[in-house]
Design a protein around this motif. Structure first.
Motif, mmCIF file in Angstrom:
data_model
loop_
_atom_site.group_PDB
_atom_site.id
_atom_site.type_symbol
_atom_site.label_atom_id
_atom_site.label_comp_id
_atom_site.label_asym_id
_atom_site.label_seq_id
_atom_site.Cartn_x
_atom_site.Cartn_y
_atom_site.Cartn_z
ATOM 1 N N LEU A 127 -10.989 -46.302 -69.748
ATOM 2 C CA LEU A 127 -12.102 -45.475 -70.240
ATOM 3 C C LEU A 127 -12.591 -46.018 -71.584
ATOM 4 C CD1 LEU A 127 -10.661 -41.957 -69.346
ATOM 5 C CD2 LEU A 127 -12.357 -43.284 -68.062
ATOM 6 N N HIS A 128 -13.860 -45.786 -71.862
ATOM 7 C CA HIS A 128 -14.464 -46.276 -73.101
ATOM 8 C C HIS A 128 -15.058 -45.075 -73.823
ATOM 9 C CE1 HIS A 128 -16.060 -49.406 -75.613
ATOM 10 N NE2 HIS A 128 -15.746 -50.354 -74.742
ATOM 11 N N ILE A 129 -14.657 -44.893 -75.081
ATOM 12 C CA ILE A 129 -15.101 -43.709 -75.826
ATOM 13 C C ILE A 129 -16.108 -44.158 -76.890
ATOM 14 C CG2 ILE A 129 -14.291 -41.681 -77.109
ATOM 15 C CD1 ILE A 129 -12.974 -42.023 -74.320
ATOM 16 N N ILE B 260 -4.339 -55.784 -78.888
ATOM 17 C CA ILE B 260 -5.368 -56.358 -79.767
ATOM 18 C C ILE B 260 -6.003 -57.591 -79.127
ATOM 19 C CG2 ILE B 260 -5.843 -57.331 -82.046
ATOM 20 C CD1 ILE B 260 -3.738 -55.552 -83.205
ATOM 21 N N GLU B 261 -7.312 -57.458 -78.936
ATOM 22 C CA GLU B 261 -8.084 -58.504 -78.275
ATOM 23 C C GLU B 261 -8.717 -59.423 -79.325
ATOM 24 O OE1 GLU B 261 -10.388 -56.360 -75.440
ATOM 25 O OE2 GLU B 261 -11.432 -58.123 -74.700
ATOM 26 N N TYR B 262 -8.934 -60.658 -78.967
ATOM 27 C CA TYR B 262 -9.620 -61.588 -79.871
ATOM 28 C C TYR B 262 -10.830 -62.174 -79.146
ATOM 29 C CZ TYR B 262 -6.979 -64.899 -76.992
ATOM 30 O OH TYR B 262 -6.445 -65.579 -75.932
ATOM 31 N N LYS B 263 -11.755 -62.707 -79.910
ATOM 32 C CA LYS B 263 -12.938 -63.348 -79.296
ATOM 33 C C LYS B 263 -13.562 -64.220 -80.369
ATOM 34 C CE LYS B 263 -17.384 -61.861 -77.432
ATOM 35 N NZ LYS B 263 -18.056 -60.898 -76.567
ATOM 36 N N PHE B 264 -13.926 -65.430 -80.023
ATOM 37 C CA PHE B 264 -14.286 -66.365 -81.106
ATOM 38 C C PHE B 264 -15.686 -66.192 -81.667
ATOM 39 C CE2 PHE B 264 -16.703 -69.998 -79.106
ATOM 40 C CZ PHE B 264 -16.789 -69.460 -77.838
ATOM 41 N N VAL C 161 -5.228 -60.943 -73.885
ATOM 42 C CA VAL C 161 -6.013 -62.154 -73.588
ATOM 43 C C VAL C 161 -7.155 -61.788 -72.643
ATOM 44 C CG1 VAL C 161 -5.981 -64.418 -72.464
ATOM 45 C CG2 VAL C 161 -4.035 -63.707 -73.874
ATOM 46 N N ASP C 162 -8.376 -62.025 -73.088
ATOM 47 C CA ASP C 162 -9.539 -61.848 -72.205
ATOM 48 C C ASP C 162 -10.025 -63.247 -71.855
ATOM 49 O OD1 ASP C 162 -12.349 -61.728 -71.485
ATOM 50 O OD2 ASP C 162 -12.333 -59.634 -72.121
ATOM 51 N N LEU C 163 -10.086 -63.533 -70.557
ATOM 52 C CA LEU C 163 -10.392 -64.912 -70.141
ATOM 53 C C LEU C 163 -11.737 -65.421 -70.651
ATOM 54 C CD1 LEU C 163 -9.062 -64.872 -66.473
ATOM 55 C CD2 LEU C 163 -8.013 -65.888 -68.494
ATOM 56 N N GLY C 164 -12.680 -64.523 -70.933
ATOM 57 C CA GLY C 164 -14.006 -64.962 -71.376
ATOM 58 C C GLY C 164 -14.121 -65.217 -72.868
ATOM 59 N N HIS C 165 -13.022 -65.038 -73.597
ATOM 60 C CA HIS C 165 -13.130 -65.041 -75.060
ATOM 61 C C HIS C 165 -12.671 -66.327 -75.742
ATOM 62 C CE1 HIS C 165 -13.344 -60.369 -75.442
ATOM 63 N NE2 HIS C 165 -14.229 -60.873 -74.601
ATOM 64 N N HIS C 166 -12.733 -67.432 -75.018
ATOM 65 C CA HIS C 166 -12.295 -68.708 -75.619
ATOM 66 C C HIS C 166 -13.429 -69.720 -75.619
ATOM 67 C CE1 HIS C 166 -8.899 -66.656 -73.668
ATOM 68 N NE2 HIS C 166 -8.202 -67.069 -74.718
ATOM 69 N N ALA D 242 -19.881 -68.832 -72.131
ATOM 70 C CA ALA D 242 -19.199 -68.047 -73.174
ATOM 71 C C ALA D 242 -18.660 -66.783 -72.508
ATOM 72 C CB ALA D 242 -20.157 -67.732 -74.305
ATOM 73 N N ASP D 243 -18.878 -65.620 -73.104
ATOM 74 C CA ASP D 243 -18.332 -64.397 -72.518
ATOM 75 C C ASP D 243 -19.299 -63.899 -71.446
ATOM 76 O OD1 ASP D 243 -16.684 -62.244 -72.139
ATOM 77 O OD2 ASP D 243 -17.445 -61.102 -73.842
ATOM 78 N N ASP D 244 -19.344 -64.638 -70.329
ATOM 79 C CA ASP D 244 -20.427 -64.426 -69.353
ATOM 80 C C ASP D 244 -20.218 -63.271 -68.383
ATOM 81 O OD1 ASP D 244 -21.254 -66.856 -70.424
ATOM 82 O OD2 ASP D 244 -20.354 -68.023 -68.816
ATOM 83 N N ILE E 191 -9.645 -55.744 -64.953
ATOM 84 C CA ILE E 191 -10.869 -56.525 -64.746
ATOM 85 C C ILE E 191 -11.837 -56.097 -65.840
ATOM 86 C CG2 ILE E 191 -12.862 -56.835 -63.223
ATOM 87 C CD1 ILE E 191 -10.914 -56.374 -60.857
ATOM 88 N N ASP E 192 -12.306 -57.040 -66.636
ATOM 89 C CA ASP E 192 -13.285 -56.693 -67.668
ATOM 90 C C ASP E 192 -14.589 -57.428 -67.348
ATOM 91 O OD1 ASP E 192 -14.595 -55.793 -69.849
ATOM 92 O OD2 ASP E 192 -13.480 -56.943 -71.334
ATOM 93 N N GLN E 193 -15.360 -56.823 -66.479
ATOM 94 C CA GLN E 193 -16.620 -57.439 -66.057
ATOM 95 C C GLN E 193 -17.700 -56.370 -65.965
ATOM 96 O OE1 GLN E 193 -14.365 -60.502 -62.957
ATOM 97 N NE2 GLN E 193 -15.859 -59.073 -62.160
HETATM 98 C C1 PSV Z 1 -16.846 -57.430 -75.251
HETATM 99 O O1 PSV Z 1 -16.607 -58.787 -75.303
HETATM 100 C C2 PSV Z 1 -15.896 -56.773 -74.298
HETATM 101 O O2 PSV Z 1 -16.110 -57.373 -73.041
HETATM 102 C C3 PSV Z 1 -14.466 -56.874 -74.740
HETATM 103 O O3 PSV Z 1 -13.821 -57.833 -73.987
HETATM 104 C C4 PSV Z 1 -13.875 -55.507 -74.502
HETATM 105 O O4 PSV Z 1 -12.654 -55.573 -73.861
HETATM 106 C C5 PSV Z 1 -14.922 -54.861 -73.660
HETATM 107 O O5 PSV Z 1 -16.122 -55.441 -74.119
HETATM 108 C C6 PSV Z 1 -14.995 -53.387 -73.809
HETATM 109 O O6 PSV Z 1 -15.228 -52.999 -75.167
#
Ligand code: PSV
Ligand code: MN
Length: 395
Positions: free
Chosen positions: A82-84, A196-200, A231-236, A266-268, A303-305
């Motif tokens: 869920l996203h708040i 904790i997520e990272y993204k460049f 680790v989010d696969l789209g964040h590198h 990128a984060d497609d 799944i983060d899409q």
């Molecule tokens: C933005 O890049 C993003 O996709 C992050 O990966 C988060 O996990 C997601 O949005 C939800 O905030």
């Protein structure tokens, strides 16, 4: 498909010849759990346009219905992230009850620290203490929501960063971030985790406050055992060796979460496994290999899409199928031979062990598992034929 049992038996005996315990592989496939995100069921787009889809979920209950449908057809997606405030409700107990009544539970709670105009210059790293406090309080509110929902993970992605050299002091921002995170961390329940997520880059285009896995790892280490890297696969950046990052974090027992998707640039937000399936396989190979070596890992898979063009639920099911297939291929890697070839310095054969598993037609094994789980052998096809979306009465 009707004749899958013949091909299943051929596959099973060829795997058993290599010493692979097929029953165990099947058991592990049945216990894989993949969370789906509420935002993947709602209309989304790029900064240029949003193309609305007929009957796409808008209200949180509708997102839960769609996630429950995906779980019903795949058997391996029992929770929804869920996203708040996107999924806000005034009665969380009722929402929990509703969700459970559909056979699905709320998963990771994701604070939103990027949308409010106050966050223009950052949230947890903002130069103004008042804004930092507001951001911290929002995460604390998410912790309370998670408590009510019996969710154990707070999933934190920060959009914080700067767009221009000189805009702010990078070291000071680091200190503000550490302080804010400490405040959040001490409010976690003992059985909760902060992922904790990272993204460049993006939305910040000059520097991002948590830009890579090393920074996330360092922050988690300073915070304590309940903080883990996601680790989010789209964040590198392109050509990053993600499987090495995964192996490293697993070995340090600091990998806590995983966001599936695929990227070309990128984060497609592209469908997981659609652009570089071999890379995806190599990543799963590290996850399986670590587990087989006794490394303890509690990894929340999600799944983060955002599905901007493809029909949302169909793309979600397609993604689940891609993940399940790739996991199955990683499970049938002949690890004993791999080890032997590595020790014998036989690079050709060691690599061949991996490509052989990757190239195996694993479908019969998946059909067998799905049949035993009581879900359709071909969930995507089944979903299409069910007419689910057209039957809905949504605004
Ligand atoms: C933005 O890049 C993003 O996709 C992050 O990966 C988060 O996990 C997601 O949005 C939800 O905030
Ligand atoms: Mn993510």
């Amino acid at each position: 498909m009707r004749d899958y049992k013949i091909s299943y038996n051929i596959l099973k005996s060829s795997l058993e010849e290599k010493g692979i315990e097929v029953n165990k592989v099947e058991k592990r496939l049945k216990t894989l759990k993949i969370e789906t995100p509420s935002w993947g069921y709602a209309d989304s787009g790029t900064r240029f346009a949003i193309f609305k889809q007929k009957n796409a979920a808008k209200k949180v209950k509708e997102k839960i219905q769609d996630a429950a449908e995906v779980h019903k057809l795949t058997g391996i997606c029992p929770s929804i992230a869920l996203h708040i405030p996107w999924d806000i409700t005034d009665d969380w107990d009722a929402l929990l009850e509703y969700s459970l009544s559909l056979g699905i539970r709320p998963g990771a709670v994701n604070p939103n620290l990027f949308q409010d105009p106050d966050y223009k210059l950052g949230s947890l790293c903002h130069p103004d203490e008042k804004v930092r406090k507001k951001a911290i309080n929002h995460v604390l509110e998410c912790i309370d929501i998670a408590k009510t929902l019996k969710s154990k993970d707070i999933s934190l992605w920060l959009a914080d960063g700067t767009n221009y050299p000189g805009q702010d002091d990078m070291r000071e921002r680091k200190h503000r971030l550490e302080e804010s995170l400490k405040e959040i961390y001490k409010n976690l329940e003992k059985d909760m985790r902060l992922l904790i997520e990272y993204k460049f880059f993006e939305p910040a285009f000059y520097h991002t406050d948590i830009a890579d896995w090393g920074m996330a790892y360092n922050l988690c280490t300073k915070l304590g055992d309940q903080a883990m890297v996601l680790v989010d696969l789209g964040h590198h950046p392109l050509s990053t060796n993600i499987e090495q990052i995964v192996a490293y974090l697993l070995d340090e027992e600091k990998l806590g979460g995983f966001h599936f998707n695929n990227k070309k640039y990128a984060d497609d937000d592209l469908t997981v496994g659609s652009i570089n399936p071999y890379e995806f396989f190599l990543i799963f190979n590290e996850l399986v290999s670590a587990k087989d070596n006794g490394i303890k890992a509690n990894i929340a898979y999600m799944i983060d899409q955002c599905h901007n063009l493809k029909p949302k639920i169909e793309e979600m099911i397609q993604s689940v199928e891609n993940i399940q297939k790739t996991y199955a291929k990683a499970l049938i890697v002949d690890r004993k031979s791999l080890r032997k070839f590595q020790q014998n310095e036989d690079i050709i054969m060691a690599e061949k062990v991996l490509t052989e598993a990757f190239e195996t037609d694993i479908k019969p094994l998946l059909f067998k598992v799905r049949e035993e789980m009581g879900v359709p052998l071909n969930p995507l096809e089944f979903f299409r034929e069910s007419g689910y979306i057209n039957k809905l009465k949504r605004e």
